[in-house]
Design a protein around this motif. Structure first.
Motif, PDB file in Angstrom:
ATOM      1  N   SER A   2       0.217  25.365 -41.398  1.00 27.19           N
ATOM      2  CA  SER A   2       1.035  26.468 -41.869  1.00 27.19           C
ATOM      3  C   SER A   2       1.409  27.392 -40.722  1.00 27.19           C
ATOM      4  O   SER A   2       0.634  27.622 -39.797  1.00 27.19           O
ATOM      5  N   ILE A   3       2.599  27.970 -40.782  1.00 30.99           N
ATOM      6  CA  ILE A   3       3.064  28.875 -39.730  1.00 30.99           C
ATOM      7  C   ILE A   3       2.201  30.128 -39.679  1.00 30.99           C
ATOM      8  O   ILE A   3       1.942  30.677 -38.617  1.00 30.99           O
ATOM      9  N   ASN A   4       1.696  30.597 -40.807  1.00 35.24           N
ATOM     10  CA  ASN A   4       0.905  31.821 -40.864  1.00 35.24           C
ATOM     11  C   ASN A   4      -0.556  31.611 -40.494  1.00 35.24           C
ATOM     12  O   ASN A   4      -1.300  32.576 -40.353  1.00 35.24           O
ATOM     13  N   ARG A   5      -0.985  30.392 -40.364  1.00 32.45           N
ATOM     14  CA  ARG A   5      -2.390  30.112 -40.082  1.00 32.45           C
ATOM     15  C   ARG A   5      -2.735  30.499 -38.652  1.00 32.45           C
ATOM     16  O   ARG A   5      -1.991  30.245 -37.737  1.00 32.45           O
ATOM     17  N   LYS A   6      -3.918  31.120 -38.507  1.00 31.48           N
ATOM     18  CA  LYS A   6      -4.402  31.469 -37.180  1.00 31.48           C
ATOM     19  C   LYS A   6      -4.650  30.198 -36.376  1.00 31.48           C
ATOM     20  O   LYS A   6      -4.928  29.148 -36.949  1.00 31.48           O
ATOM     21  N   PRO A   7      -4.546  30.297 -35.053  1.00 29.04           N
ATOM     22  CA  PRO A   7      -4.882  29.116 -34.244  1.00 29.04           C
ATOM     23  C   PRO A   7      -6.317  28.664 -34.543  1.00 29.04           C
ATOM     24  O   PRO A   7      -7.220  29.486 -34.671  1.00 29.04           O
ATOM     25  N   ARG A   8      -6.487  27.367 -34.676  1.00 35.45           N
ATOM     26  CA  ARG A   8      -7.812  26.817 -34.969  1.00 35.45           C
ATOM     27  C   ARG A   8      -8.639  26.677 -33.711  1.00 35.45           C
ATOM     28  O   ARG A   8      -8.125  26.339 -32.669  1.00 35.45           O
ATOM     29  N   VAL A  78     -15.964  27.728 -52.305  1.00 36.01           N
ATOM     30  CA  VAL A  78     -15.120  28.814 -51.805  1.00 36.01           C
ATOM     31  C   VAL A  78     -14.173  28.221 -50.774  1.00 36.01           C
ATOM     32  O   VAL A  78     -14.613  27.613 -49.793  1.00 36.01           O
ATOM     33  N   GLY A  79     -12.884  28.407 -51.006  1.00 42.09           N
ATOM     34  CA  GLY A  79     -11.874  27.970 -50.054  1.00 42.09           C
ATOM     35  C   GLY A  79     -11.493  29.128 -49.155  1.00 42.09           C
ATOM     36  O   GLY A  79     -11.152  30.206 -49.637  1.00 42.09           O
ATOM     37  N   VAL A  80     -11.605  28.908 -47.843  1.00 40.24           N
ATOM     38  CA  VAL A  80     -11.247  29.928 -46.851  1.00 40.24           C
ATOM     39  C   VAL A  80     -10.063  29.418 -46.044  1.00 40.24           C
ATOM     40  O   VAL A  80      -9.742  28.231 -46.053  1.00 40.24           O
ATOM     41  N   GLU A  81      -9.413  30.310 -45.331  1.00 40.01           N
ATOM     42  CA  GLU A  81      -8.241  29.930 -44.538  1.00 40.01           C
ATOM     43  C   GLU A  81      -8.619  29.060 -43.348  1.00 40.01           C
ATOM     44  O   GLU A  81      -7.929  28.091 -43.044  1.00 40.01           O
ATOM     45  N   ASP A  82      -9.704  29.409 -42.649  1.00 46.26           N
ATOM     46  CA  ASP A  82     -10.073  28.709 -41.410  1.00 46.26           C
ATOM     47  C   ASP A  82     -11.589  28.576 -41.356  1.00 46.26           C
ATOM     48  O   ASP A  82     -12.292  29.558 -41.167  1.00 46.26           O
ATOM     49  N   ILE A  83     -12.089  27.357 -41.530  1.00 42.62           N
ATOM     50  CA  ILE A  83     -13.542  27.131 -41.552  1.00 42.62           C
ATOM     51  C   ILE A  83     -14.184  27.483 -40.216  1.00 42.62           C
ATOM     52  O   ILE A  83     -15.367  27.813 -40.162  1.00 42.62           O
ATOM     53  N   THR A  84     -13.413  27.451 -39.139  1.00 44.51           N
ATOM     54  CA  THR A  84     -13.994  27.760 -37.820  1.00 44.51           C
ATOM     55  C   THR A  84     -14.123  29.258 -37.580  1.00 44.51           C
ATOM     56  O   THR A  84     -14.813  29.659 -36.645  1.00 44.51           O
ATOM     57  N   ALA A  85     -13.510  30.076 -38.410  1.00 40.99           N
ATOM     58  CA  ALA A  85     -13.586  31.533 -38.268  1.00 40.99           C
ATOM     59  C   ALA A  85     -14.799  32.064 -39.026  1.00 40.99           C
ATOM     60  O   ALA A  85     -14.685  32.866 -39.951  1.00 40.99           O
ATOM     61  N   HIS A 118     -25.852  27.559 -54.807  1.00 38.82           N
ATOM     62  CA  HIS A 118     -25.346  26.943 -53.576  1.00 38.82           C
ATOM     63  C   HIS A 118     -23.861  27.262 -53.464  1.00 38.82           C
ATOM     64  O   HIS A 118     -23.102  26.979 -54.394  1.00 38.82           O
ATOM     65  N   VAL A 119     -23.460  27.816 -52.339  1.00 39.02           N
ATOM     66  CA  VAL A 119     -22.065  28.172 -52.100  1.00 39.02           C
ATOM     67  C   VAL A 119     -21.529  27.254 -51.008  1.00 39.02           C
ATOM     68  O   VAL A 119     -21.966  27.320 -49.856  1.00 39.02           O
ATOM     69  N   HIS A 120     -20.606  26.373 -51.390  1.00 37.82           N
ATOM     70  CA  HIS A 120     -19.991  25.414 -50.474  1.00 37.82           C
ATOM     71  C   HIS A 120     -18.697  26.019 -49.957  1.00 37.82           C
ATOM     72  O   HIS A 120     -17.833  26.402 -50.751  1.00 37.82           O
ATOM     73  N   LEU A 121     -18.540  26.093 -48.651  1.00 40.60           N
ATOM     74  CA  LEU A 121     -17.341  26.664 -48.044  1.00 40.60           C
ATOM     75  C   LEU A 121     -16.545  25.582 -47.340  1.00 40.60           C
ATOM     76  O   LEU A 121     -17.106  24.805 -46.552  1.00 40.60           O
ATOM     77  N   TYR A 122     -15.253  25.526 -47.668  1.00 42.61           N
ATOM     78  CA  TYR A 122     -14.312  24.581 -47.079  1.00 42.61           C
ATOM     79  C   TYR A 122     -13.020  25.335 -46.799  1.00 42.61           C
ATOM     80  O   TYR A 122     -12.784  26.399 -47.379  1.00 42.61           O
ATOM     81  N   GLU A 123     -12.161  24.737 -46.003  1.00 44.42           N
ATOM     82  CA  GLU A 123     -10.811  25.276 -45.929  1.00 44.42           C
ATOM     83  C   GLU A 123     -10.149  25.001 -47.265  1.00 44.42           C
ATOM     84  O   GLU A 123     -10.384  23.961 -47.894  1.00 44.42           O
ATOM     85  N   ARG A 124      -9.332  25.932 -47.701  1.00 50.93           N
ATOM     86  CA  ARG A 124      -8.790  25.844 -49.067  1.00 50.93           C
ATOM     87  C   ARG A 124      -7.983  24.575 -49.307  1.00 50.93           C
ATOM     88  O   ARG A 124      -7.899  24.114 -50.443  1.00 50.93           O
ATOM     89  N   ASP A 125      -7.401  23.982 -48.291  1.00 51.16           N
ATOM     90  CA  ASP A 125      -6.627  22.754 -48.499  1.00 51.16           C
ATOM     91  C   ASP A 125      -7.434  21.482 -48.219  1.00 51.16           C
ATOM     92  O   ASP A 125      -6.885  20.388 -48.185  1.00 51.16           O
ATOM     93  N   ASP A 126      -8.739  21.616 -48.076  1.00 52.13           N
ATOM     94  CA  ASP A 126      -9.591  20.450 -47.828  1.00 52.13           C
ATOM     95  C   ASP A 126      -9.610  19.573 -49.083  1.00 52.13           C
ATOM     96  O   ASP A 126      -9.822  20.077 -50.193  1.00 52.13           O
ATOM     97  N   PRO A 127      -9.406  18.273 -48.936  1.00 52.60           N
ATOM     98  CA  PRO A 127      -9.427  17.376 -50.111  1.00 52.60           C
ATOM     99  C   PRO A 127     -10.740  17.432 -50.891  1.00 52.60           C
ATOM    100  O   PRO A 127     -10.746  17.134 -52.094  1.00 52.60           O
ATOM    101  N   ALA A 128     -11.839  17.799 -50.262  1.00 50.53           N
ATOM    102  CA  ALA A 128     -13.120  17.877 -50.972  1.00 50.53           C
ATOM    103  C   ALA A 128     -13.059  18.876 -52.120  1.00 50.53           C
ATOM    104  O   ALA A 128     -13.669  18.656 -53.184  1.00 50.53           O
TER     105      ALA A 128
END
Length: 188
Positions: A2-8, A78-85, A118-128
């Motif tokens: 996405s254009i709005n996504r922060k650099p990974r 929980v879907g987040v924008e950037d799992i590395t952030a 248990h709280v599982h965190l992924y990027e929101r567009d992750d297929p999981a």
């Protein structure tokens, strides 16, 4: 991307299991009408903790399926924008009292000290994330597959599990078959 996504940034490349393998005392409980309320309590806690970022939050796993026996552990995705952030979500969740259990490529897991949420965190567009929701929604709607899944879990109770991951892996074939039927039902 996405254009709005922060650099990974590069994600982790290994699996870190904080505390190492844990022996699993597996016990299924009949469905508890209180499980949705526990989910909502933690949903609100997570929303308040992560109020500065955009997140998607869903109740997943067996406790999210009315009528299904389950381990009394509330699973939340929980879907987040950037799992590395991690500074955006992990640090606040740890400060809010959750403990880090798993850090692996594309996924983080935090849980309550009592290990009952248990709280599982992924990027929101992750297929999981979609896979969790596919299974949950199908089991909510299909009594036959819900019964099959519960029978599989009960059968696995007869074994000794030195690690919860081994128990989860043992259910893979049945879950895959159920999800295949769920996809086929969606296509109709």
């Amino acid at each position: 991307m996405s254009i709005n996504r922060k650099p990974r940034r590069p994600d982790v490349t290994t699996v870190e299991l904080v505390g190492g393998p844990e022996r699993l005392e597996l016990e299924l409980h009949d469905y508890d009408d209180g499980w949705p309320a526990v989910y909502l309590t933690h949903r609100h806690r997570i929303e308040a903790t992560l109020a500065l970022i955009s997140v998607d939050i869903e109740h997943i796993g067996s406790t999210s399926v009315p009528g299904l026996a389950a381990k009394p552990i509330i699973d939340i995705v929980v879907g987040v924008e950037d799992i590395t952030a991690e500074e955006d979500y992990l640090e606040p969740l740890l400060a809010a009292g959750y403990d880090l259990r798993v850090r692996e490529p594309g996924h983080r897991l935090v849980r309550t000290p009592d290990r009952d949420v248990h709280v599982h965190l992924y990027e929101r567009d992750d297929p999981a994330v979609e896979e969790y929701l596919l299974l949950r929604d199908h089991l909510r709607a299909d009594a036959e597959d819900r019964a099959l899944y519960e029978a599989t879990k009960r059968k696995l109770l007869n074994r000794r599990w030195d690690d919860m991951n081994d128990y989860a892996d043992a259910k893979t074939d049945v879950i895959s078959a159920i999800k295949a039927r769920a996809r086929a039902a969606r296509a109709v």
